[in-house]
Scaffold this active site. Structure first.
Site, PDB file in Angstrom:
ATOM      1  N   GLU A   1       2.521   6.452   0.979  1.00 36.21           N
ATOM      2  CA  GLU A   1       3.706   7.326   0.997  1.00 36.21           C
ATOM      3  C   GLU A   1       3.622   8.364  -0.116  1.00 36.21           C
ATOM      4  OE1 GLU A   1       5.419   7.432   3.517  1.00 36.21           O
ATOM      5  OE2 GLU A   1       6.117   5.492   4.244  1.00 36.21           O
ATOM      6  N   GLY A   2       3.011   7.976  -1.245  1.00 40.40           N
ATOM      7  CA  GLY A   2       2.812   8.944  -2.335  1.00 40.40           C
ATOM      8  C   GLY A   2       1.975  10.120  -1.849  1.00 40.40           C
ATOM      9  N   LYS A   3       0.901   9.822  -1.137  1.00 33.12           N
ATOM     10  CA  LYS A   3       0.022  10.879  -0.631  1.00 33.12           C
ATOM     11  C   LYS A   3       0.708  11.673   0.474  1.00 33.12           C
ATOM     12  CE  LYS A   3      -3.977  10.373  -2.865  1.00 33.12           C
ATOM     13  NZ  LYS A   3      -4.688  11.477  -3.537  1.00 33.12           N
TER      14      LYS A   3
ATOM     15  N   TYR B   1       0.706   4.262  -2.512  1.00 35.64           N
ATOM     16  CA  TYR B   1      -0.399   5.207  -2.306  1.00 35.64           C
ATOM     17  C   TYR B   1      -0.177   6.008  -1.030  1.00 35.64           C
ATOM     18  CZ  TYR B   1      -5.309   6.754  -1.898  1.00 35.64           C
ATOM     19  OH  TYR B   1      -6.476   7.490  -1.786  1.00 35.64           O
TER      20      TYR B   1
ATOM     21  N   VAL C   1     -14.912  -1.487  -1.030  1.00 37.94           N
ATOM     22  CA  VAL C   1     -15.833  -2.397  -0.348  1.00 37.94           C
ATOM     23  C   VAL C   1     -17.306  -2.085  -0.593  1.00 37.94           C
ATOM     24  CG1 VAL C   1     -15.829  -1.174   1.901  1.00 37.94           C
ATOM     25  CG2 VAL C   1     -16.176  -3.648   1.808  1.00 37.94           C
TER      26      VAL C   1
ATOM     27  N   PRO D   1      -5.593  -1.677   7.174  1.00 35.96           N
ATOM     28  CA  PRO D   1      -5.758  -1.054   8.501  1.00 35.96           C
ATOM     29  C   PRO D   1      -6.871  -1.718   9.315  1.00 35.96           C
ATOM     30  CG  PRO D   1      -5.521   0.623   6.809  1.00 35.96           C
ATOM     31  CD  PRO D   1      -5.672  -0.684   6.094  1.00 35.96           C
TER      32      PRO D   1
ATOM     33  N   ARG E   1       0.816  -1.215   0.000  1.00 37.57           N
ATOM     34  CA  ARG E   1       0.000   0.000   0.000  1.00 37.57           C
ATOM     35  C   ARG E   1       0.851   1.267   0.000  1.00 37.57           C
ATOM     36  NH1 ARG E   1      -5.482  -1.750   2.307  1.00 37.57           N
ATOM     37  NH2 ARG E   1      -6.102   0.409   2.461  1.00 37.57           N
TER      38      ARG E   1
ATOM     39  N   ARG F   1     -14.279   0.748   9.298  1.00 39.11           N
ATOM     40  CA  ARG F   1     -14.141   1.937   8.460  1.00 39.11           C
ATOM     41  C   ARG F   1     -15.306   2.867   8.813  1.00 39.11           C
ATOM     42  NH1 ARG F   1     -10.138  -0.534   7.668  1.00 39.11           N
ATOM     43  NH2 ARG F   1      -8.990  -0.889   5.726  1.00 39.11           N
TER      44      ARG F   1
ATOM     45  N   SER G   1     -18.927  -0.570  -3.128  1.00 33.67           N
ATOM     46  CA  SER G   1     -19.401  -0.950  -4.466  1.00 33.67           C
ATOM     47  C   SER G   1     -19.311  -2.467  -4.654  1.00 33.67           C
ATOM     48  CB  SER G   1     -18.625  -0.202  -5.553  1.00 33.67           C
ATOM     49  OG  SER G   1     -17.249  -0.252  -5.311  1.00 33.67           O
TER      50      SER G   1
HETATM   51  P1  NAD Z   1     -11.346   7.481  -8.774  1.00 37.87           P
HETATM   52  O1  NAD Z   1     -10.369   6.399  -9.057  1.00 37.87           O
HETATM   53  O2  NAD Z   1     -12.771   7.283  -9.149  1.00 37.87           O
HETATM   54  O3  NAD Z   1     -10.859   8.840  -9.439  1.00 37.87           O
HETATM   55  C1  NAD Z   1      -9.521   9.174  -9.669  1.00 37.87           C
HETATM   56  C2  NAD Z   1      -9.423   9.845 -11.042  1.00 37.87           C
HETATM   57  O4  NAD Z   1      -8.056  10.225 -11.293  1.00 37.87           O
HETATM   58  C3  NAD Z   1      -9.826   8.917 -12.188  1.00 37.87           C
HETATM   59  O5  NAD Z   1     -10.747   9.574 -13.018  1.00 37.87           O
HETATM   60  C4  NAD Z   1      -8.517   8.601 -12.894  1.00 37.87           C
HETATM   61  O6  NAD Z   1      -8.691   8.307 -14.263  1.00 37.87           O
HETATM   62  C5  NAD Z   1      -7.748   9.886 -12.643  1.00 37.87           C
HETATM   63  N1  NAD Z   1      -6.284   9.712 -12.735  1.00 37.87           N
HETATM   64  C6  NAD Z   1      -5.511   8.780 -12.125  1.00 37.87           C
HETATM   65  N2  NAD Z   1      -4.215   8.943 -12.452  1.00 37.87           N
HETATM   66  C7  NAD Z   1      -4.166  10.027 -13.288  1.00 37.87           C
HETATM   67  C8  NAD Z   1      -3.109  10.682 -13.965  1.00 37.87           C
HETATM   68  N3  NAD Z   1      -1.830  10.280 -13.873  1.00 37.87           N
HETATM   69  N4  NAD Z   1      -3.418  11.755 -14.754  1.00 37.87           N
HETATM   70  C9  NAD Z   1      -4.690  12.169 -14.882  1.00 37.87           C
HETATM   71  N5  NAD Z   1      -5.738  11.582 -14.260  1.00 37.87           N
HETATM   72  C10 NAD Z   1      -5.469  10.512 -13.467  1.00 37.87           C
HETATM   73  O7  NAD Z   1     -11.214   7.783  -7.215  1.00 37.87           O
HETATM   74  P2  NAD Z   1     -12.041   8.781  -6.264  1.00 37.87           P
HETATM   75  O8  NAD Z   1     -12.647   7.970  -5.197  1.00 37.87           O
HETATM   76  O9  NAD Z   1     -12.881   9.685  -7.070  1.00 37.87           O
HETATM   77  O10 NAD Z   1     -10.836   9.591  -5.602  1.00 37.87           O
HETATM   78  C11 NAD Z   1     -10.506  10.912  -5.984  1.00 37.87           C
HETATM   79  C12 NAD Z   1      -9.376  11.430  -5.104  1.00 37.87           C
HETATM   80  O11 NAD Z   1      -9.757  11.422  -3.732  1.00 37.87           O
HETATM   81  C13 NAD Z   1      -8.083  10.578  -5.189  1.00 37.87           C
HETATM   82  O12 NAD Z   1      -6.971  11.433  -5.159  1.00 37.87           O
HETATM   83  C14 NAD Z   1      -8.137   9.757  -3.931  1.00 37.87           C
HETATM   84  O13 NAD Z   1      -6.845   9.412  -3.500  1.00 37.87           O
HETATM   85  C15 NAD Z   1      -8.828  10.700  -2.956  1.00 37.87           C
HETATM   86  N6  NAD Z   1      -9.495   9.933  -1.895  1.00 37.87           N
HETATM   87  C16 NAD Z   1     -10.661   9.277  -2.145  1.00 37.87           C
HETATM   88  C17 NAD Z   1     -11.249   8.526  -1.135  1.00 37.87           C
HETATM   89  C18 NAD Z   1     -12.546   7.808  -1.338  1.00 37.87           C
HETATM   90  O14 NAD Z   1     -12.972   7.102  -0.440  1.00 37.87           O
HETATM   91  N7  NAD Z   1     -13.231   7.937  -2.444  1.00 37.87           N
HETATM   92  C19 NAD Z   1     -10.635   8.446   0.125  1.00 37.87           C
HETATM   93  C20 NAD Z   1      -9.429   9.106   0.318  1.00 37.87           C
HETATM   94  C21 NAD Z   1      -8.874   9.876  -0.697  1.00 37.87           C
HETATM   95  N1  UDP Z   2     -12.972  -5.357   1.849  1.00 39.23           N
HETATM   96  C1  UDP Z   2     -13.679  -6.542   1.897  1.00 39.23           C
HETATM   97  N2  UDP Z   2     -14.162  -7.062   0.735  1.00 39.23           N
HETATM   98  C2  UDP Z   2     -14.003  -6.450  -0.472  1.00 39.23           C
HETATM   99  C3  UDP Z   2     -13.276  -5.223  -0.529  1.00 39.23           C
HETATM  100  C4  UDP Z   2     -12.790  -4.717   0.653  1.00 39.23           C
HETATM  101  O1  UDP Z   2     -13.874  -7.123   2.972  1.00 39.23           O
HETATM  102  O2  UDP Z   2     -14.485  -6.974  -1.482  1.00 39.23           O
HETATM  103  C5  UDP Z   2     -12.458  -4.774   3.100  1.00 39.23           C
HETATM  104  C6  UDP Z   2     -10.970  -4.416   3.062  1.00 39.23           C
HETATM  105  O3  UDP Z   2     -10.195  -5.532   3.446  1.00 39.23           O
HETATM  106  C7  UDP Z   2     -10.905  -3.275   4.050  1.00 39.23           C
HETATM  107  C8  UDP Z   2     -12.259  -2.592   3.931  1.00 39.23           C
HETATM  108  O4  UDP Z   2     -13.121  -3.542   3.318  1.00 39.23           O
HETATM  109  O5  UDP Z   2     -10.745  -3.774   5.364  1.00 39.23           O
HETATM  110  C9  UDP Z   2     -12.219  -1.323   3.090  1.00 39.23           C
HETATM  111  O6  UDP Z   2     -11.603  -1.634   1.873  1.00 39.23           O
HETATM  112  P1  UDP Z   2     -11.539  -0.634   0.634  1.00 39.23           P
HETATM  113  O7  UDP Z   2     -10.766  -1.329  -0.427  1.00 39.23           O
HETATM  114  O8  UDP Z   2     -12.888  -0.136   0.316  1.00 39.23           O
HETATM  115  O9  UDP Z   2     -10.738   0.639   1.153  1.00 39.23           O
HETATM  116  P2  UDP Z   2      -9.548   0.908   2.186  1.00 39.23           P
HETATM  117  O10 UDP Z   2     -10.190   1.643   3.283  1.00 39.23           O
HETATM  118  O11 UDP Z   2      -8.964  -0.387   2.669  1.00 39.23           O
HETATM  119  O12 UDP Z   2      -8.583   1.690   1.387  1.00 39.23           O
END
Ligand code: NAD
Ligand code: UDP
Length: 318
Positions: free
Chosen positions: A146-148, A144, A186, A273, A141, A210, A188
Protein backbone atom coordinates in the site's frame (compact mmCIF):
# COMPACT_ATOMS: atom_id res chain seq x y z
CA UNK A 1 26.59 16.51 -18.10
CA UNK A 2 23.55 16.49 -15.81
CA UNK A 3 23.29 16.02 -12.04
CA UNK A 4 21.35 12.99 -10.94
CA UNK A 5 20.08 12.09 -7.47
CA UNK A 6 19.71 8.39 -6.66
CA UNK A 7 17.85 7.80 -3.39
CA UNK A 8 18.56 4.37 -1.96
CA UNK A 9 21.82 4.61 -3.92
CA UNK A 10 23.81 2.43 -1.50
CA UNK A 11 21.41 -0.49 -1.93
CA UNK A 12 21.44 -3.33 -4.42
CA UNK A 13 19.84 -1.71 -7.49
CA UNK A 14 20.84 1.83 -6.47
CA UNK A 15 24.57 1.17 -6.25
CA UNK A 16 24.63 -0.45 -9.71
CA UNK A 17 22.63 2.48 -11.05
CA UNK A 18 25.06 5.05 -9.57
CA UNK A 19 27.94 3.19 -11.18
CA UNK A 20 26.20 3.04 -14.59
CA UNK A 21 25.24 6.74 -14.52
CA UNK A 22 28.78 7.77 -13.58
CA UNK A 23 30.13 5.67 -16.45
CA UNK A 24 27.99 7.62 -18.88
CA UNK A 25 29.60 10.87 -17.72
CA UNK A 26 26.98 12.36 -15.41
CA UNK A 27 27.28 13.71 -11.87
CA UNK A 28 25.67 11.48 -9.26
CA UNK A 29 24.49 12.22 -5.74
CA UNK A 30 23.75 9.05 -3.82
CA UNK A 31 21.41 9.56 -0.86
CA UNK A 32 20.90 6.75 1.63
CA UNK A 33 20.27 6.19 5.34
CA UNK A 34 22.11 2.85 5.17
CA UNK A 35 19.20 0.87 6.61
CA UNK A 36 19.62 -2.00 4.16
CA UNK A 37 22.25 -0.37 1.96
CA UNK A 38 25.93 -0.60 2.74
CA UNK A 39 28.84 1.79 2.40
CA UNK A 40 31.01 -0.87 0.81
CA UNK A 41 28.56 -1.05 -2.14
CA UNK A 42 29.68 2.45 -3.16
CA UNK A 43 33.18 2.60 -1.65
CA UNK A 44 34.80 2.16 -5.06
CA UNK A 45 32.84 5.19 -6.38
CA UNK A 46 33.95 7.60 -3.64
CA UNK A 47 37.23 8.50 -5.35
CA UNK A 48 35.31 9.67 -8.42
CA UNK A 49 34.97 13.52 -8.30
CA UNK A 50 31.56 13.38 -10.02
CA UNK A 51 30.18 11.22 -7.17
CA UNK A 52 28.91 12.34 -3.76
CA UNK A 53 27.39 10.35 -0.92
CA UNK A 54 24.86 12.00 1.40
CA UNK A 55 23.81 10.06 4.49
CA UNK A 56 20.23 11.20 5.00
CA UNK A 57 16.83 9.78 5.86
CA UNK A 58 14.32 10.48 3.10
CA UNK A 59 11.57 10.97 5.66
CA UNK A 60 13.22 14.36 6.39
CA UNK A 61 13.11 17.03 3.66
CA UNK A 62 16.30 17.96 1.82
CA UNK A 63 17.14 20.53 -0.84
CA UNK A 64 19.57 19.56 -3.60
CA UNK A 65 20.08 21.09 -7.04
CA UNK A 66 19.53 18.21 -9.45
CA UNK A 67 18.14 17.52 -12.93
CA UNK A 68 16.86 13.98 -12.41
CA UNK A 69 15.80 11.91 -9.39
CA UNK A 70 15.64 8.13 -9.28
CA UNK A 71 13.57 7.46 -6.14
CA UNK A 72 14.69 4.00 -5.03
CA UNK A 73 14.89 4.46 -1.24
CA UNK A 74 12.83 1.78 0.50
CA UNK A 75 13.75 -1.62 1.92
CA UNK A 76 12.71 -4.19 -0.69
CA UNK A 77 13.05 -7.53 1.08
CA UNK A 78 9.95 -8.69 3.00
CA UNK A 79 12.11 -9.39 6.08
CA UNK A 80 13.42 -5.81 6.13
CA UNK A 81 10.28 -3.92 5.14
CA UNK A 82 8.33 -5.79 7.82
CA UNK A 83 10.98 -5.11 10.49
CA UNK A 84 9.63 -1.58 11.07
CA UNK A 85 6.42 -1.38 9.02
CA UNK A 86 5.50 2.12 10.17
CA UNK A 87 8.89 3.34 8.95
CA UNK A 88 8.30 1.58 5.61
CA UNK A 89 5.05 3.51 5.19
CA UNK A 90 6.78 6.76 6.17
CA UNK A 91 9.57 6.19 3.65
CA UNK A 92 7.10 5.51 0.86
CA UNK A 93 4.69 8.31 1.70
CA UNK A 94 6.69 11.10 3.39
CA UNK A 95 9.85 10.22 1.48
CA UNK A 96 8.03 10.33 -1.86
CA UNK A 97 6.32 13.62 -0.93
CA UNK A 98 9.74 15.06 -0.06
CA UNK A 99 11.20 13.95 -3.38
CA UNK A 100 8.19 15.21 -5.35
CA UNK A 101 8.42 18.54 -3.53
CA UNK A 102 12.09 18.71 -4.46
CA UNK A 103 11.35 17.78 -8.09
CA UNK A 104 8.69 20.48 -8.21
CA UNK A 105 10.99 23.12 -6.74
CA UNK A 106 14.07 22.47 -8.87
CA UNK A 107 12.09 21.26 -11.93
CA UNK A 108 13.73 17.85 -12.00
CA UNK A 109 12.31 14.76 -13.66
CA UNK A 110 11.54 12.07 -11.07
CA UNK A 111 11.33 8.33 -11.61
CA UNK A 112 9.59 6.26 -8.94
CA UNK A 113 10.70 2.67 -8.32
CA UNK A 114 7.34 1.02 -7.85
CA UNK A 115 6.85 -2.71 -7.70
CA UNK A 116 4.98 -5.77 -8.90
CA UNK A 117 3.65 -5.88 -5.31
CA UNK A 118 1.08 -3.26 -6.35
CA UNK A 119 -0.69 -6.23 -8.02
CA UNK A 120 -0.79 -8.11 -4.68
CA UNK A 121 -1.82 -11.75 -5.11
CA UNK A 122 -2.83 -11.25 -8.74
CA UNK A 123 -6.09 -12.63 -10.12
CA UNK A 124 -4.94 -11.73 -13.66
CA UNK A 125 -1.95 -13.54 -15.13
CA UNK A 126 0.45 -12.35 -16.50
CA UNK A 127 0.03 -8.87 -15.05
CA UNK A 128 -0.51 -5.95 -17.46
CA UNK A 129 -0.24 -2.37 -16.20
CA UNK A 130 -4.01 -1.95 -16.67
CA UNK A 131 -4.68 -4.48 -13.87
CA UNK A 132 -5.51 -2.71 -10.60
CA UNK A 133 -4.37 -5.53 -8.38
CA UNK A 134 -5.56 -7.65 -5.48
CA UNK A 135 -3.88 -6.26 -2.37
CA UNK A 136 -4.72 -7.02 1.25
CA UNK A 137 -4.83 -3.54 2.86
CA UNK A 138 -4.39 -4.82 6.45
CA UNK A 139 -1.86 -7.64 6.13
CA UNK A 140 1.82 -7.84 7.02
CA UNK A 141 2.88 -6.94 3.46
CA UNK A 142 0.55 -3.91 3.28
CA UNK A 143 3.11 -1.43 4.61
CA UNK A 144 5.09 -2.07 1.44
CA UNK A 145 2.30 -2.83 -1.05
CA UNK A 146 0.00 0.00 0.00
CA UNK A 147 2.97 2.30 0.63
CA UNK A 148 4.11 1.79 -2.95
CA UNK A 149 0.56 2.16 -4.27
CA UNK A 150 0.22 5.48 -2.45
CA UNK A 151 3.60 6.58 -3.81
CA UNK A 152 2.19 5.99 -7.32
CA UNK A 153 -0.91 8.04 -6.37
CA UNK A 154 1.31 10.88 -5.16
CA UNK A 155 3.34 10.78 -8.37
CA UNK A 156 0.18 11.06 -10.48
CA UNK A 157 -1.33 13.81 -8.31
CA UNK A 158 1.83 15.95 -8.33
CA UNK A 159 1.89 15.43 -12.09
CA UNK A 160 -1.74 16.46 -12.61
CA UNK A 161 -1.80 19.20 -9.98
CA UNK A 162 1.70 20.67 -10.25
CA UNK A 163 2.90 19.43 -13.65
CA UNK A 164 5.85 17.60 -12.10
CA UNK A 165 7.70 15.61 -14.78
CA UNK A 166 7.30 11.99 -13.65
CA UNK A 167 8.08 8.42 -14.67
CA UNK A 168 6.72 5.31 -12.88
CA UNK A 169 8.25 1.85 -13.28
CA UNK A 170 6.92 -1.33 -11.68
CA UNK A 171 9.94 -3.48 -10.97
CA UNK A 172 9.52 -7.27 -10.82
CA UNK A 173 11.89 -9.53 -8.81
CA UNK A 174 15.43 -8.47 -9.68
CA UNK A 175 18.64 -10.22 -8.64
CA UNK A 176 22.36 -10.13 -9.17
CA UNK A 177 25.74 -9.46 -7.59
CA UNK A 178 25.82 -7.07 -4.61
CA UNK A 179 22.62 -8.26 -2.97
CA UNK A 180 23.57 -8.48 0.67
CA UNK A 181 24.20 -11.88 2.26
CA UNK A 182 21.50 -11.21 4.85
CA UNK A 183 19.03 -9.64 2.38
CA UNK A 184 16.44 -12.36 2.96
CA UNK A 185 15.06 -12.52 -0.59
CA UNK A 186 14.88 -15.86 -2.29
CA UNK A 187 17.74 -15.74 -4.81
CA UNK A 188 20.36 -14.57 -2.32
CA UNK A 189 19.01 -16.84 0.43
CA UNK A 190 19.16 -19.98 -1.73
CA UNK A 191 22.64 -19.22 -3.10
CA UNK A 192 24.10 -18.41 0.32
CA UNK A 193 22.50 -21.51 1.87
CA UNK A 194 23.75 -23.72 -0.98
CA UNK A 195 27.30 -22.35 -0.77
CA UNK A 196 27.39 -22.79 3.00
CA UNK A 197 25.98 -26.31 2.79
CA UNK A 198 23.01 -25.22 4.91
CA UNK A 199 19.42 -26.37 4.27
CA UNK A 200 17.59 -24.55 1.46
CA UNK A 201 14.58 -22.90 3.14
CA UNK A 202 11.70 -23.53 0.72
CA UNK A 203 8.57 -21.73 1.89
CA UNK A 204 5.32 -23.64 1.31
CA UNK A 205 5.39 -26.43 -1.28
CA UNK A 206 7.50 -24.33 -3.66
CA UNK A 207 4.80 -24.22 -6.37
CA UNK A 208 4.42 -20.43 -6.10
CA UNK A 209 6.02 -18.64 -9.06
CA UNK A 210 8.20 -15.57 -9.67
CA UNK A 211 9.91 -14.14 -12.75
CA UNK A 212 13.50 -13.09 -12.18
CA UNK A 213 15.23 -10.21 -13.95
CA UNK A 214 19.01 -9.81 -14.01
CA UNK A 215 20.31 -6.47 -12.69
CA UNK A 216 22.00 -5.37 -15.96
CA UNK A 217 18.71 -5.70 -17.85
CA UNK A 218 16.87 -3.78 -15.13
CA UNK A 219 19.36 -0.90 -15.32
CA UNK A 220 18.78 -0.58 -19.09
CA UNK A 221 15.04 -0.42 -18.51
CA UNK A 222 15.27 2.18 -15.74
CA UNK A 223 17.56 4.45 -17.74
CA UNK A 224 15.47 4.13 -20.91
CA UNK A 225 12.32 5.01 -19.02
CA UNK A 226 13.92 8.01 -17.32
CA UNK A 227 15.24 9.37 -20.62
CA UNK A 228 12.39 8.56 -22.99
CA UNK A 229 11.65 11.76 -24.87
CA UNK A 230 7.95 11.03 -25.35
CA UNK A 231 5.32 11.93 -22.82
CA UNK A 232 5.27 8.30 -21.75
CA UNK A 233 5.11 8.53 -17.95
CA UNK A 234 4.05 4.93 -17.22
CA UNK A 235 3.41 3.05 -15.12
CA UNK A 236 5.41 0.48 -17.03
CA UNK A 237 6.32 -3.06 -15.98
CA UNK A 238 10.04 -3.89 -15.99
CA UNK A 239 10.86 -7.53 -15.43
CA UNK A 240 11.73 -10.79 -17.12
CA UNK A 241 8.65 -12.68 -18.32
CA UNK A 242 10.28 -16.11 -17.88
CA UNK A 243 8.35 -17.64 -14.99
CA UNK A 244 9.67 -20.28 -12.56
CA UNK A 245 8.33 -22.06 -9.53
CA UNK A 246 10.39 -21.44 -6.42
CA UNK A 247 11.13 -25.17 -6.35
CA UNK A 248 12.64 -24.86 -9.85
CA UNK A 249 14.78 -21.97 -8.61
CA UNK A 250 16.03 -24.12 -5.71
CA UNK A 251 16.94 -26.92 -8.14
CA UNK A 252 18.73 -24.49 -10.48
CA UNK A 253 20.80 -23.07 -7.60
CA UNK A 254 21.68 -26.54 -6.30
CA UNK A 255 22.76 -27.65 -9.80
CA UNK A 256 24.86 -24.57 -10.41
CA UNK A 257 26.62 -24.56 -7.05
CA UNK A 258 27.07 -28.35 -6.98
CA UNK A 259 25.81 -28.19 -3.41
CA UNK A 260 24.31 -31.12 -1.59
CA UNK A 261 22.26 -28.95 0.78
CA UNK A 262 18.94 -30.58 1.67
CA UNK A 263 15.70 -28.75 0.88
CA UNK A 264 13.78 -27.92 4.05
CA UNK A 265 10.12 -26.88 3.85
CA UNK A 266 9.01 -23.93 5.98
CA UNK A 267 5.52 -22.44 6.32
CA UNK A 268 4.45 -20.08 3.54
CA UNK A 269 4.50 -16.49 4.88
CA UNK A 270 1.09 -14.75 5.04
CA UNK A 271 -0.16 -13.14 1.80
CA UNK A 272 2.74 -14.57 -0.23
CA UNK A 273 1.61 -14.09 -3.87
CA UNK A 274 0.92 -17.43 -5.60
CA UNK A 275 2.21 -16.34 -8.99
CA UNK A 276 3.86 -13.39 -10.63
CA UNK A 277 4.88 -12.67 -14.20
CA UNK A 278 5.06 -9.33 -15.98
CA UNK A 279 3.32 -8.58 -19.25
CA UNK A 280 6.03 -6.42 -20.83
CA UNK A 281 4.23 -5.53 -24.07
CA UNK A 282 4.18 -1.86 -23.09
CA UNK A 283 7.91 -1.72 -22.31
CA UNK A 284 8.66 -3.48 -25.62
CA UNK A 285 6.48 -1.10 -27.61
CA UNK A 286 7.22 2.20 -25.89
CA UNK A 287 10.82 1.75 -24.76
CA UNK A 288 12.10 -0.89 -27.18
CA UNK A 289 13.19 -2.74 -24.04
CA UNK A 290 13.20 -6.39 -23.11
CA UNK A 291 15.49 -8.42 -20.87
CA UNK A 292 18.32 -10.32 -22.54
CA UNK A 293 19.59 -12.49 -19.69
CA UNK A 294 17.94 -15.85 -18.99
CA UNK A 295 17.92 -16.98 -15.34
CA UNK A 296 20.51 -19.73 -15.91
CA UNK A 297 22.89 -17.14 -17.33
CA UNK A 298 22.35 -14.42 -14.69
CA UNK A 299 22.77 -16.88 -11.84
CA UNK A 300 26.39 -17.58 -12.85
CA UNK A 301 27.93 -14.16 -11.93
CA UNK A 302 25.56 -13.97 -8.96
CA UNK A 303 26.86 -17.25 -7.54
CA UNK A 304 30.44 -16.15 -8.26
CA UNK A 305 29.81 -12.92 -6.35
CA UNK A 306 28.52 -14.76 -3.28
CA UNK A 307 31.41 -17.24 -3.43
CA UNK A 308 33.79 -14.26 -3.22
CA UNK A 309 31.91 -12.52 -0.43
CA UNK A 310 31.62 -15.66 1.68
CA UNK A 311 35.33 -16.38 1.24
CA UNK A 312 36.26 -12.77 2.15
CA UNK A 313 33.40 -10.65 3.51
CA UNK A 314 35.28 -7.43 2.65
CA UNK A 315 35.92 -8.49 -0.93
CA UNK A 316 32.50 -8.36 -2.51
CA UNK A 317 31.50 -4.79 -3.19
CA UNK A 318 32.62 -3.99 -6.71
P1 NAD B 1 17.74 -2.47 -1.13
O1 NAD B 1 17.10 -2.74 0.18
O2 NAD B 1 19.04 -3.11 -1.45
O3 NAD B 1 17.91 -0.91 -1.34
C1 NAD B 1 17.07 0.06 -0.78
C2 NAD B 1 17.95 1.23 -0.30
O4 NAD B 1 17.11 2.25 0.26
C3 NAD B 1 18.93 0.82 0.80
O5 NAD B 1 20.21 1.27 0.47
C4 NAD B 1 18.37 1.48 2.06
O6 NAD B 1 19.37 1.77 3.01
C5 NAD B 1 17.73 2.72 1.46
N1 NAD B 1 16.67 3.29 2.32
C6 NAD B 1 15.62 2.66 2.89
N2 NAD B 1 14.86 3.52 3.60
C7 NAD B 1 15.45 4.74 3.46
C8 NAD B 1 15.15 6.03 3.97
N3 NAD B 1 14.09 6.26 4.77
N4 NAD B 1 15.98 7.07 3.64
C9 NAD B 1 17.05 6.86 2.86
N5 NAD B 1 17.39 5.66 2.35
C10 NAD B 1 16.59 4.60 2.65
O7 NAD B 1 16.65 -2.86 -2.23
P2 NAD B 1 16.73 -2.88 -3.83
O8 NAD B 1 16.43 -4.25 -4.27
O9 NAD B 1 17.96 -2.21 -4.29
O10 NAD B 1 15.45 -1.99 -4.18
C11 NAD B 1 15.55 -0.65 -4.62
C12 NAD B 1 14.17 -0.12 -4.95
O11 NAD B 1 13.56 -0.90 -5.98
C13 NAD B 1 13.18 -0.15 -3.76
O12 NAD B 1 12.39 1.01 -3.79
C14 NAD B 1 12.34 -1.36 -4.05
O13 NAD B 1 11.05 -1.23 -3.49
C15 NAD B 1 12.30 -1.37 -5.57
N6 NAD B 1 12.05 -2.73 -6.06
C16 NAD B 1 13.04 -3.66 -6.05
C17 NAD B 1 12.77 -4.96 -6.48
C18 NAD B 1 13.83 -6.02 -6.52
O14 NAD B 1 13.51 -7.15 -6.83
N7 NAD B 1 15.07 -5.75 -6.23
C19 NAD B 1 11.48 -5.29 -6.92
C20 NAD B 1 10.49 -4.31 -6.89
C21 NAD B 1 10.80 -3.02 -6.48
N1 UDP C 1 11.06 -17.81 -0.45
C1 UDP C 1 11.47 -19.07 -0.07
N2 UDP C 1 12.55 -19.19 0.75
C2 UDP C 1 13.26 -18.12 1.19
C3 UDP C 1 12.85 -16.81 0.80
C4 UDP C 1 11.75 -16.71 -0.02
O1 UDP C 1 10.87 -20.08 -0.46
O2 UDP C 1 14.25 -18.30 1.92
C5 UDP C 1 9.90 -17.67 -1.35
C6 UDP C 1 8.83 -16.70 -0.84
O3 UDP C 1 7.91 -17.38 -0.02
C7 UDP C 1 8.22 -16.22 -2.14
C8 UDP C 1 9.38 -16.25 -3.13
O4 UDP C 1 10.35 -17.11 -2.57
O5 UDP C 1 7.21 -17.10 -2.57
C9 UDP C 1 9.99 -14.88 -3.39
O6 UDP C 1 10.30 -14.31 -2.15
P1 UDP C 1 11.13 -12.96 -1.98
O7 UDP C 1 11.19 -12.69 -0.52
O8 UDP C 1 12.40 -13.05 -2.73
O9 UDP C 1 10.29 -11.84 -2.72
P2 UDP C 1 8.74 -11.54 -2.97
O10 UDP C 1 8.56 -11.74 -4.41
O11 UDP C 1 7.88 -12.49 -2.18
O12 UDP C 1 8.59 -10.14 -2.51
Amino acid sequence: MIRILVTGGAGFIGSHLCERLLASGDEVICLDNLFTGQKHNIEHLLREPRFEFVRHDLVEPILLEVDQIYNLACPASPVHYQFNPVKTVKTNVMGTINMLGLAKRVRARILQASTSEVYGNPAVHPQPESYWGNVNPIGVRSCYDEGKRLAETLMMDYHRQNRVDIRIVRIFNTYGPRMSVGDGRVVSNFIVQALRGQPITLFGDGSQTRSFCFIADMLDGLIRMMNNGDDFIGPVNLGNPEEFTIRELADAVLRLTGSSSPVEHRPLPPDDPERRRPDITLARNRLGWEPRTPLAEGLVPTVEYFRRVLADPAGGAA
